[in-house]
Design an enzyme around this catalytic site. Sequence first.
Site, PDB file in Angstrom:
ATOM      1  N   PHE A 155       0.820  -1.223   0.000  1.00 38.31           N
ATOM      2  CA  PHE A 155       0.000   0.000   0.000  1.00 38.31           C
ATOM      3  C   PHE A 155       0.846   1.261   0.000  1.00 38.31           C
ATOM      4  O   PHE A 155       0.356   2.338  -0.320  1.00 38.31           O
ATOM      5  CB  PHE A 155      -0.965  -0.005   1.195  1.00 38.31           C
ATOM      6  CG  PHE A 155      -0.378   0.547   2.453  1.00 38.31           C
ATOM      7  CD1 PHE A 155       0.473  -0.199   3.243  1.00 38.31           C
ATOM      8  CD2 PHE A 155      -0.655   1.844   2.843  1.00 38.31           C
ATOM      9  CE1 PHE A 155       1.035   0.328   4.391  1.00 38.31           C
ATOM     10  CE2 PHE A 155      -0.108   2.392   3.989  1.00 38.31           C
ATOM     11  CZ  PHE A 155       0.743   1.632   4.770  1.00 38.31           C
ATOM     12  N   LYS A 156       2.134   1.145   0.352  1.00 36.35           N
ATOM     13  CA  LYS A 156       2.966   2.349   0.408  1.00 36.35           C
ATOM     14  C   LYS A 156       3.074   3.027  -0.959  1.00 36.35           C
ATOM     15  O   LYS A 156       3.320   4.228  -1.035  1.00 36.35           O
ATOM     16  CB  LYS A 156       4.349   2.008   0.958  1.00 36.35           C
ATOM     17  CG  LYS A 156       4.283   1.645   2.435  1.00 36.35           C
ATOM     18  CD  LYS A 156       5.632   1.593   3.106  1.00 36.35           C
ATOM     19  CE  LYS A 156       5.496   1.417   4.617  1.00 36.35           C
ATOM     20  NZ  LYS A 156       4.939   0.102   5.010  1.00 36.35           N
TER      21      LYS A 156
END
Length: 465
Positions: free
Chosen positions: A111-112
């Site tokens: 998700f980064k």
Amino acid sequence: MKYISTRGQAPKLSFEEALLAGLASDGGLYVPESWPRLSDAMIKSFVGMPFEQVAVEVLHPFMSEDVPRERLQAMVEEAYATFTEEEIAPLTDMGDGHYLLELYHGPTLAFKDVAMQLLARLMDDALIRRGSRATIVGATSGDTGGAAIEAFRGREAADVFILFPQGRVSDVQRKQMTTPNDPNVHTLAVEGTFDDCQALVKEMFTDAPFRQDMSLAGVNSINWARVMAQITYYFTAAAKLGAPETPVAFSVPTGNFGDIFAGYVAAQMGLPVAQLMIATNVNDILARTLESGAYETGEVVATSSPSMDIQVSSNFERLLFELSGRDADRVRALMGSLKQSGRFELSESELHLMRALFAAKRVDAEETLTTMRDVLAHNGFQIDPHSAIGVAAAHSAVLAEDVPIVTLATAHPAKFPKAVQEAYNAEPDTPQRVTDMLDLPEQFTPVANDLGAVQALIREKARAG
Ligand SMILES: *Cc1c(COP(=O)(O)O)cnc(C)c1O
């Protein structure tokens, strides 16, 4: 919108200045002076709207004086064109009121990427207009380095130097950092541990002349723009489930408290959030805090969810600022006590406020494995250990009837093949972009665990200074 420090002794900055500064000069974290509000009609209109357009509506109020809407729109579109799913963050129905928000369709499968892809473009754009350059320096135990390199590769005004502990990251993680061959990307394999890498980065940032000469900038999760960029998917997911009429709960696999703080911000902006479930592994500082009111650091234990192996959650300071009624003196005192004695205590009213929105659940190794298997049995797909901790915590949530709960799936199972093997006795289903990458040539520079050696290398290769 102006930005103020949680410790109250740093200058107020514009969005762009806060973006480039990262940490405030008083050691605090930047937060907006006030929370923008979105109307119910606006939130309702997010149903069926492309992710990119929701991002512009949600994020522009945070930067309207610095970044024209059309420019933000262009950056958002470019950032999310790197994702393989048209929806960017698809929502999957798991049955019985449980949903999975897939945040892992970006270039490094975690998700980064959602925040880093946008942050890199915002930074580059700000630097180009100022006619300046920056040197991004960061240490990684695996995930953040790859996401930063993917986001900054080929950027005009920024060079990126990532320090990783040689021999101590997985093959996939290393290749994500060593196969991009752009001239502004520098991957340094340090003869040492992750802690050594982090200490080197810290020393470089406290070396004032070096910091200034090289225009050092950081992209870790204390940078406001990273938290900000994560607000969007709370809105897209909740709108799909009937917000603003229906309140929605979220379960968030948590380490540094950045992702879940973005959910808190969404609630302040008008999204009806029924609950934010803090899902932790056995490194459970946040779950302990919610239970006892005492925030107390502990020993870090290595787990199958390494991106959450953290016992000091730096973004918790932003929540502390909120819980105290934005009392910077109080935050400064508590952070001082943390530094001195490794702990502080929330007041009754702070704890009460926190419990009104947050719940917490600690998930151990055994329950993580069981949950990975349960999801395959019930839903027919694999999940990674971080996401499994979120799902397990979601099942422990006590909610009013008919309130749906969304678990944030923070990484693709292909990123953690060892854990997948253990849980499923099978190889992970690996996306094509990863298979392709595994055959590319690797480039990295070995370097001693020595500040002078690392600084000499950066001075030689960075275009700033
Ligand atoms: C970074 C990370 C987390 C933790 O996110 P925070 O914002 O630090 O709470 C969870 N899962 C994965 C896969 C991550 O990479």
